[in-house]
Design an enzyme around this catalytic site. Structure first.
Site, mmCIF file in Angstrom:
data_model
loop_
_atom_site.group_PDB
_atom_site.id
_atom_site.type_symbol
_atom_site.label_atom_id
_atom_site.label_comp_id
_atom_site.label_asym_id
_atom_site.label_seq_id
_atom_site.Cartn_x
_atom_site.Cartn_y
_atom_site.Cartn_z
ATOM 1 N N THR A 311 0.840 -1.198 0.000
ATOM 2 C CA THR A 311 0.000 0.000 0.000
ATOM 3 C C THR A 311 0.879 1.253 0.000
ATOM 4 O OG1 THR A 311 -1.732 -1.165 1.228
ATOM 5 C CG2 THR A 311 -1.798 1.236 1.255
ATOM 6 N N GLN A 363 -10.001 2.445 -3.740
ATOM 7 C CA GLN A 363 -9.663 2.191 -2.336
ATOM 8 C C GLN A 363 -8.335 2.869 -1.984
ATOM 9 O OE1 GLN A 363 -9.821 -1.907 -1.142
ATOM 10 N NE2 GLN A 363 -8.980 -1.526 0.887
ATOM 11 N N ASP A 364 -8.332 3.605 -0.852
ATOM 12 C CA ASP A 364 -7.110 4.241 -0.335
ATOM 13 C C ASP A 364 -6.529 5.283 -1.301
ATOM 14 O OD1 ASP A 364 -7.488 2.506 1.738
ATOM 15 O OD2 ASP A 364 -5.583 1.464 1.546
ATOM 16 N N TRP A 452 -9.657 2.844 11.956
ATOM 17 C CA TRP A 452 -8.545 1.979 11.569
ATOM 18 C C TRP A 452 -7.665 1.656 12.768
ATOM 19 C CZ3 TRP A 452 -3.795 3.874 8.318
ATOM 20 C CH2 TRP A 452 -3.055 2.762 7.875
#
Length: 544
Positions: A311, A363-364, A452
């Protein structure tokens, strides 16, 4: 006898008990007492010397010195592990490279923190110095957790591995150090500042979005506007060869050393689609990238977790250099909705700002990694956790667009504050949370965020929340995790999704009062009044 000692003698004779009390040296602080204020008292006591020190400040300096030793040891172990390439999968090797970079950042943050603390004492430490050290030490804890995430994602780190104990012990050490620091200076209970009318007038913007006080005859950017800016030089990037460079990365690599004292180094990037991965390293400070506008100057990539990236390393644009500013650009990650985590921008640059930029992904999308950040008049597109990380970040007048996910649930934020003493969180002021056109007519639930990490902190203030927002507002991560330790706040929002009657009933959710909201303004949360004016990015320092 001089005049001052004579007064002191007279006062002593008249008020002996009062004078002895006022002029006596403070009692030393025992290790036991000092450690009671930390997140792990027993671990703290195992670190400290047996003799009492004069104050918390002394313990903080002692612990940061130990932290430097710990960081050096961990970096050495990572290097040793990376060299054994035959034993590593590509994913593990990529995760270790992330950890090596993060470890180097940690060492740099520690050196800067210790240098600041050693230059003064607890009575002469200025508030801006305290904010800097608090920010850096908060970033160190984030670095540790980010390394752990990368190794876990690569299925590499197991209990008993030679990296496991140093990583965990380092995380505990840095947490204890931060706790000691926050008890060592007089600013820990500082009140939020709501600037007066004059400051707000000084920062008001004209119809073109520029601060009214700038000279528009000096600096050209984006759609033909002219603004005042101190620069140390500028270059042009153009794909057709009409500029100094054809790629952004070439221009960054050739940028001179710059401490920012004389202004920004400006890289003007002409319209075009730049298919490159751009990094602003820690050595490149006070870089400003100026594009021709959203949808015109585009930086694009498609790295993602499904295809083997971490990521952390999937970012199309990665920022580490202090003082970075971007104006009028679009950054995309085109991996798509089925490729998992795929970052468009990863921002770990202290005192960084983005103005009239667009971040596009699924996503992200936007990884607000660490340190102090500001976003103004920006668009962010995504699906799951599309604004995440653990910076102290303020978004002002931004548009957040939820897209069609690879499922039926979107979450705008996943904030990663993992320690109660970190000065981090995400603040949205006068923003719009809306459905992207592709979401029209689809059955998708959208939440403002989910925790998170244990101390996740997000606030939405004076913002327009569209009808796509679920009445509960917020989603759990898993089970009851963090529901009583997070801080999720809403203040004076508007729009069909803003009603709070049906919101979650968690202990950590708050319908905020004005005094609470002021803590998360530009001036209070990221000390923006001290650094944003020189960026030429317009901002409102207090509540709108």
């Amino acid at each position: 006898m001089s005049f001052i000692p004579l007064i002191f003698l007279t006062l002593t004779l008249l008020f002996p008990s009062s004078i002895s009390q006022n002029f006596s040296a403070p009692a030393p602080v025992s290790p036991d007492h000092a450690c009671n204020f930390t997140t792990d008292p027993s671990f703290c006591q195992s670190l400290l010397p047996s003799q009492s020190l004069s104050n918390f400040y002394g313990y903080a300096q002692y612990l940061i010195n130990k932290s430097l030793q710990q960081s050096a040891t961990f970096s050495s172990l990572i290097n040793e592990t990376i060299r054994d390439k035959a034993a590593l999968t590509p994913r593990a090797a990529a995760a270790l490279e992330d950890c090596l970079l993060l470890s180097e950042l940690t060492t740099d943050f520690l050196v800067n923190s210790l240098s600041t603390l050693d230059s003064c004492d607890s009575t002469t430490l200025a508030e801006d110095q305290a904010d800097l050290v608090h920010t850096l030490m908060s970033g160190i804890i984030t670095n540790q957790r980010t390394c752990l995430d990368a190794l876990t994602q690569a299925s590499f780190l197991q209990r008993g591995h030679k990296l496991y104990a140093p990583l965990m012990n380092g995380s505990q050490l840095y947490s204890v150090s931060l706790a000691m620091l926050t008890n060592s200076w007089p600013f820990k209970h500082k009140k939020a500042v709501d600037p007066g009318r004059k400051l707000l007038d000084d920062l008001r913007v004209g119809s073109d979005g520029a601060p009214h006080w700038v000279n528009r005859n000096i600096f050209h950017f984006a759609a033909g506007r002219r603004m005042a800016l101190q620069t140390v030089g500028s270059v042009v990037v153009a794909q057709d060869g009409s500029g100094n460079y054809r790629t952004i990365s070439e221009a960054i690599a050739a940028a001179p050393a710059n401490d920012g004292s004389k202004g920004y180094y400006v890289i003007n990037v002409k319209a075009g689609v730049y298919r490159e991965y751009v990094t602003i390293p820690t050595t490149m400070k006070y870089i400003m990238i100026v594009g021709d506008g959203i949808g015109k100057t585009i930086i694009t990539g498609n790295r993602n977790v499904v295809d083997g990236s971490t990521t952390f390393n999937s970012a199309t644009l990665a920022v580490l250099g202090q003082g970075f500013v971007a104006i009028g650009i679009t950054v995309r990650n085109t991996a798509g909705r089925t490729k998992g985590q795929a970052v468009a921008v990863r921002n770990g640059g202290d005192l960084s700002a983005f103005y009239r930029c667009s971040f596009e992904g699924y996503q992200d999308t936007l990884y607000a990694l660490s340190l102090r950040q500001f976003y103004r008049d920006c668009d962010v597109y995504g699906t799951v956790d599309f604004i995440f990380g653990n910076a102290a970040a303020v978004f002002q007048n931004c548009n957040l667009y939820a897209r069609l996910p690879n499922g039926n649930v979107n979450t705008v934020t996943a904030q990663g504050r993992s320690d109660p003493n970190q000065n981090t969180g995400t603040s949205f002021i006068n923003c719009n949370v809306l459905a992207a056109p592709e979401l029209s007519g689809k059955s998708v639930i959208t939440f403002l965020g989910r925790p998170w990490r244990q101390y996740s902190r997000v606030v939405f203030m004076k913002s327009n929340l569209g009808s796509l927002i679920d009445p509960a507002g917020w989603s759990a991560w898993t089970g009851n995790f963090a529901l009583d330790t997070l801080y999720y706040g809403e203040y004076d929002n508007r729009g069909p999704g803003s009603a709070t009657a049906g919101r979650v009933k968690w202990p950590g959710f708050h319908v905020m009062a004005a005094n609470d909201a002021k803590r998360f303004t530009v001036s209070s949360f990221v000390q923006g009044g001290a650094w944003l004016p020189r960026t030429i990015v317009p901002f409102t320092a207090g509540l709108l």
